[in-house]
Design a protein around this motif. Structure first.
Motif, mmCIF file in Angstrom:
data_model
loop_
_atom_site.group_PDB
_atom_site.id
_atom_site.type_symbol
_atom_site.label_atom_id
_atom_site.label_comp_id
_atom_site.label_asym_id
_atom_site.label_seq_id
_atom_site.Cartn_x
_atom_site.Cartn_y
_atom_site.Cartn_z
ATOM 1 N N GLU A 31 4.411 -1.093 -14.882
ATOM 2 C CA GLU A 31 5.235 -0.701 -16.026
ATOM 3 C C GLU A 31 5.493 0.808 -16.046
ATOM 4 N N ARG A 32 4.535 1.570 -15.508
ATOM 5 C CA ARG A 32 4.626 3.039 -15.573
ATOM 6 C C ARG A 32 5.048 3.691 -14.260
ATOM 7 N N TYR A 33 4.881 2.958 -13.151
ATOM 8 C CA TYR A 33 5.085 3.556 -11.836
ATOM 9 C C TYR A 33 5.866 2.621 -10.910
ATOM 10 N N LYS A 34 6.550 3.224 -9.935
ATOM 11 C CA LYS A 34 7.116 2.445 -8.835
ATOM 12 C C LYS A 34 5.960 2.174 -7.883
ATOM 13 N N ILE A 35 5.906 0.970 -7.338
ATOM 14 C CA ILE A 35 4.786 0.578 -6.487
ATOM 15 C C ILE A 35 5.280 0.232 -5.088
ATOM 16 N N LYS A 36 4.565 0.763 -4.099
ATOM 17 C CA LYS A 36 4.704 0.347 -2.705
ATOM 18 C C LYS A 36 3.329 -0.165 -2.301
ATOM 19 N N ALA A 37 3.289 -1.028 -1.292
ATOM 20 C CA ALA A 37 2.002 -1.595 -0.892
ATOM 21 C C ALA A 37 1.913 -1.712 0.621
ATOM 22 N N ALA A 38 0.684 -1.617 1.117
ATOM 23 C CA ALA A 38 0.392 -1.806 2.536
ATOM 24 C C ALA A 38 -0.945 -2.518 2.652
ATOM 25 N N THR A 39 -1.079 -3.347 3.692
ATOM 26 C CA THR A 39 -2.323 -4.087 3.885
ATOM 27 C C THR A 39 -3.149 -3.558 5.058
ATOM 28 N N SER A 40 -2.761 -2.400 5.601
ATOM 29 C CA SER A 40 -3.539 -1.784 6.682
ATOM 30 C C SER A 40 -3.331 -0.276 6.661
ATOM 31 N N GLY A 41 -4.264 0.426 7.285
ATOM 32 C CA GLY A 41 -4.140 1.871 7.392
ATOM 33 C C GLY A 41 -2.913 2.281 8.176
ATOM 34 N N ASP A 42 -2.634 1.574 9.280
ATOM 35 C CA ASP A 42 -1.450 1.894 10.092
ATOM 36 C C ASP A 42 -0.170 1.777 9.279
ATOM 37 N N LYS A 43 -0.038 0.686 8.546
ATOM 38 C CA LYS A 43 1.158 0.478 7.724
ATOM 39 C C LYS A 43 1.237 1.539 6.625
ATOM 40 N N ALA A 44 0.110 1.896 6.047
ATOM 41 C CA ALA A 44 0.089 2.928 5.006
ATOM 42 C C ALA A 44 0.607 4.259 5.545
ATOM 43 N N LEU A 45 0.197 4.622 6.755
ATOM 44 C CA LEU A 45 0.664 5.872 7.358
ATOM 45 C C LEU A 45 2.178 5.848 7.560
ATOM 46 N N GLN A 46 2.701 4.708 7.984
ATOM 47 C CA GLN A 46 4.155 4.579 8.179
ATOM 48 C C GLN A 46 4.900 4.717 6.860
ATOM 49 N N ILE A 47 4.443 4.027 5.830
ATOM 50 C CA ILE A 47 5.114 4.061 4.523
ATOM 51 C C ILE A 47 5.006 5.458 3.904
ATOM 52 N N ALA A 48 3.831 6.062 3.997
ATOM 53 C CA ALA A 48 3.613 7.368 3.380
ATOM 54 C C ALA A 48 4.486 8.452 4.003
ATOM 55 N N ALA A 49 4.795 8.314 5.292
ATOM 56 C CA ALA A 49 5.568 9.345 5.987
ATOM 57 C C ALA A 49 7.073 9.227 5.746
ATOM 58 N N ARG A 50 7.518 8.091 5.217
ATOM 59 C CA ARG A 50 8.958 7.885 4.965
ATOM 60 C C ARG A 50 9.362 8.486 3.634
ATOM 61 N N ALA A 51 10.506 9.154 3.651
ATOM 62 C CA ALA A 51 11.040 9.724 2.407
ATOM 63 C C ALA A 51 11.647 8.616 1.555
ATOM 64 N N PRO A 52 11.491 8.682 0.262
ATOM 65 C CA PRO A 52 10.654 9.646 -0.449
ATOM 66 C C PRO A 52 9.178 9.268 -0.314
#
Length: 132
Positions: A31-52
């Protein structure tokens, strides 16, 4: 009634290898935030590096493959993602775990089972520490 996503909502990346844990945090925060999700460290690194890039990362410590500590180390060593605050989500809230989390660059720990009021307060506080 759902509040529509707006561009000024901060984005939180939730990283956990157990989808039910992601769903729990997503339900609490959506309700307060936009949410992205990842189920692994590798995927998290990929998502975190993409703008925005996300404004905050909630990162599970215990994951198969790359654990939360290594994921955090890699986030903090990359100029694109180094400034993103990280809160670890863990079942172990002792001082040793807190020190280890801070040593790799995390702000703090959220201890499972999560307390909704505490999570909301800690997320808001972590975001308030960020410039802009």
């Amino acid at each position: 009634m759902s509040i529509p996503n707006t561009p000024d909502k901060p984005t939180i990346l939730i990283v956990d290898d157990i989808p039910a844990n992601i769903d729990l945090l997503k339900e609490l925060l959506r309700e307060r935030y936009k949410i992205k999700a990842a189920t692994s460290g590798d995927k998290a690194l990929q998502i975190a590096a993409r703008a925005p890039t996300p404004d905050l990362i909630l990162l599970d410590v215990m994951m198969p493959g790359m654990d939360g500590y290594e994921t955090c180390r890699r986030l903090k060593s990359d100029l694109t993602t180094a400034a993103i605050p990280v809160l670890f989500v863990t079942g172990n809230g002792d001082d040793g775990e807190r020190e280890k989390a801070q040593a790799v660059g995390a702000l703090d720990l959220l201890v499972k089972p999560i307390d909704p009021d505490s999570v909301l307060a800690r997320v808001a506080a972590a975001l308030a520490r960020q410039p802009g």
